[in-house]
Design an enzyme around this catalytic site. Structure first.
Site, mmCIF file in Angstrom:
data_model
loop_
_atom_site.group_PDB
_atom_site.id
_atom_site.type_symbol
_atom_site.label_atom_id
_atom_site.label_comp_id
_atom_site.label_asym_id
_atom_site.label_seq_id
_atom_site.Cartn_x
_atom_site.Cartn_y
_atom_site.Cartn_z
ATOM 1 N N ASN A 104 0.825 -1.213 0.000
ATOM 2 C CA ASN A 104 0.000 0.000 0.000
ATOM 3 C C ASN A 104 0.858 1.261 0.000
ATOM 4 O OD1 ASN A 104 -2.098 -1.741 0.055
ATOM 5 N ND2 ASN A 104 -2.567 -1.477 2.224
ATOM 6 N N ASP A 106 -0.620 4.269 0.995
ATOM 7 C CA ASP A 106 -1.424 5.284 1.715
ATOM 8 C C ASP A 106 -0.861 5.669 3.083
ATOM 9 O OD1 ASP A 106 -3.873 2.640 2.246
ATOM 10 O OD2 ASP A 106 -2.126 3.138 3.464
ATOM 11 N N HIS A 121 5.956 -0.495 -2.722
ATOM 12 C CA HIS A 121 5.539 0.261 -3.907
ATOM 13 C C HIS A 121 5.557 1.766 -3.687
ATOM 14 C CE1 HIS A 121 3.208 -3.623 -5.152
ATOM 15 N NE2 HIS A 121 4.485 -3.683 -5.449
ATOM 16 N N GLY A 189 -5.782 -8.742 2.829
ATOM 17 C CA GLY A 189 -6.328 -7.773 1.883
ATOM 18 C C GLY A 189 -5.526 -7.591 0.616
ATOM 19 N N THR A 190 -4.989 -8.715 0.100
ATOM 20 C CA THR A 190 -4.314 -8.595 -1.193
ATOM 21 C C THR A 190 -4.827 -9.653 -2.152
ATOM 22 O OG1 THR A 190 -2.208 -8.507 -2.390
ATOM 23 C CG2 THR A 190 -2.315 -10.022 -0.513
ATOM 24 N N SER A 191 -5.011 -9.248 -3.420
ATOM 25 C CA SER A 191 -5.475 -10.184 -4.448
ATOM 26 C C SER A 191 -4.311 -11.030 -4.953
ATOM 27 C CB SER A 191 -6.095 -9.412 -5.621
ATOM 28 O OG SER A 191 -5.091 -8.593 -6.228
ATOM 29 N N ASN A 215 -9.175 -12.386 3.906
ATOM 30 C CA ASN A 215 -9.628 -11.740 2.678
ATOM 31 C C ASN A 215 -11.130 -11.959 2.571
ATOM 32 O OD1 ASN A 215 -10.033 -11.021 -0.163
ATOM 33 N ND2 ASN A 215 -7.802 -11.082 -0.301
ATOM 34 N N GLU A 217 -12.469 -12.996 -0.118
ATOM 35 C CA GLU A 217 -12.697 -14.112 -1.063
ATOM 36 C C GLU A 217 -11.389 -14.849 -1.295
ATOM 37 O OE1 GLU A 217 -14.021 -11.764 -4.356
ATOM 38 O OE2 GLU A 217 -12.002 -11.118 -4.881
#
Ligand code: BV8
Ligand code: ZN
Length: 257
Positions: A104, A106, A121, A189-191, A215, A217
């Site tokens: 993230n 943010d 990142h 919380g990561t795809s 997550n 999913e």
């Protein structure tokens, strides 16, 4: 297994760890109102990566790229960390060796109190001059549509890693080292679709770490997980940390590395 059973199992694996590491993606900030990238309402539904998150896009149309980043900066500066960010900060208190690796940009983890954070990142708060390389923290500052460097007048860019750009060498080396020495990785919380970051989960697994995933999913790393809990990070992670802390206090785990 019920969610309660999954939380108990995750807490047991965490309480047994001495060198846990966190690995987060945009989903950990979703409950702070920050849009994720993929899935319903995601940023990539409104914008194309090729138009706003590559060096070529910036070269071609810096105004459009800055429109995208100014929009996200405003959202981030108005947002507050949520209970998932706070739970990660608590893990630093509970485990002296805990390190957090985040994709993230943010800085909500840092605003929640996390100090040992590896930003793979980059971040949205800082700008970097494309001419002299000067980096400034512009947190909370409204930047124009083509912001200029105070020192040399060069065009500023967001201090993030775009697609097709290498990750900051120092950050990547630290993340690899943390993943290789971890005995537990909490993936939240990561795809798990962006590389090389997503490869850190398999790296930790290969070195014997227990993998806990939270997550909404299943993801490509769900098959690697010892326990995957499907639910909201701000609800599930605090419950796992609370239970792990209770287990440690009642002498059922060891946290000294
Ligand atoms: C590199 C900063 C090489 C910018 C980001 C073709 C050409 C070029 C490169 C490639 C290519 N094919 C593949 C690549 C590699 C590429 C890549 O992986 N592409 C993907 C799309 C396939 N990678 C790169 O380009 C990397 N660099 O390879 O360089 C190189 C080497 C040497 C020399 C030169 C070059 C750079 C990648 C970094 C890109 N920058 N961010 C910005 O933010 O604007 S990536 C961006 O995606 C964010 O950092 C984000 O964190 C990251 C990953 O996304 P996620 O965080 O996982 O977020 P997402 O929305 O996808 O998922 C959210 C998840 O949360 C979901 O699973 C959802 O279910 C869950 N969720 C939602 N709400 C909740 C929740 N979970 C729990 N609770 C909730 N409430
Ligand atoms: Zn400059």
């Amino acid at each position: 297994m019920s969610t309660a059973d999954d939380i108990a199992k995750a807490a047991e694996l965490l309480a047994a760890a001495t060198r846990p590491v966190g690995f987060t993606g945009a989903g950990v900030s979703a409950e702070s109102g920050i849009p994720t990238f993929r899935g319903a309402g995601g940023l990539w539904e409104q914008f194309r990566i090729e138009d706003v998150a590559t060096p070529e896009a910036f070269e071609r149309n810096p105004r459009m790229v800055w429109e995208f980043y100014n929009l996200r900066r405003r959202a981030v500066f108005q947002a507050q960390p949520n209970a998932a960010h706070t739970a990660f900060a608590r893990l630093e208190e509970i485990f002296p060796a805990f390190v957090l690796i985040t994709q993230n940009v943010d800085r909500l983890h840092q605003r929640a109190g996390s100090r040992r954070v590896i930003e793979l990142h980059g971040n949205l708060c800082e700008t970097r001059c494309t001419n002299c390389g000067r980096v400034d923290d512009k947190s909370g500052v409204e930047l124009g549509d083509l912001p200029r460097c105070e020192a040399c007048g060069g065009l500023l860019r967001p201090a993030v890693v775009w697609f097709g750009e290498p990750l900051p060498p120092g950050a990547w080396a630290q993340a690899e080292e943390a993943a290789n020495r971890a005995d537990c990785m909490i993936v939240v919380g990561t795809s798990a679709q962006v590389y090389p970051a997503a490869g850190l989960v398999a790296m930790a697994k290969r070195h014997g770490a227990a993998i806990l995933e939270i997550n909404l999913e299943p993801t490509p790393v769900t098959p690697l997980a010892d326990v995957s809990i499907f639910g909201r990070a701000a609800e599930i992670l605090p419950a796992v940390v609370d239970r792990a802390e209770w287990m440690l206090q009642s002498g059922r785990g060891s946290r000294v590395p």
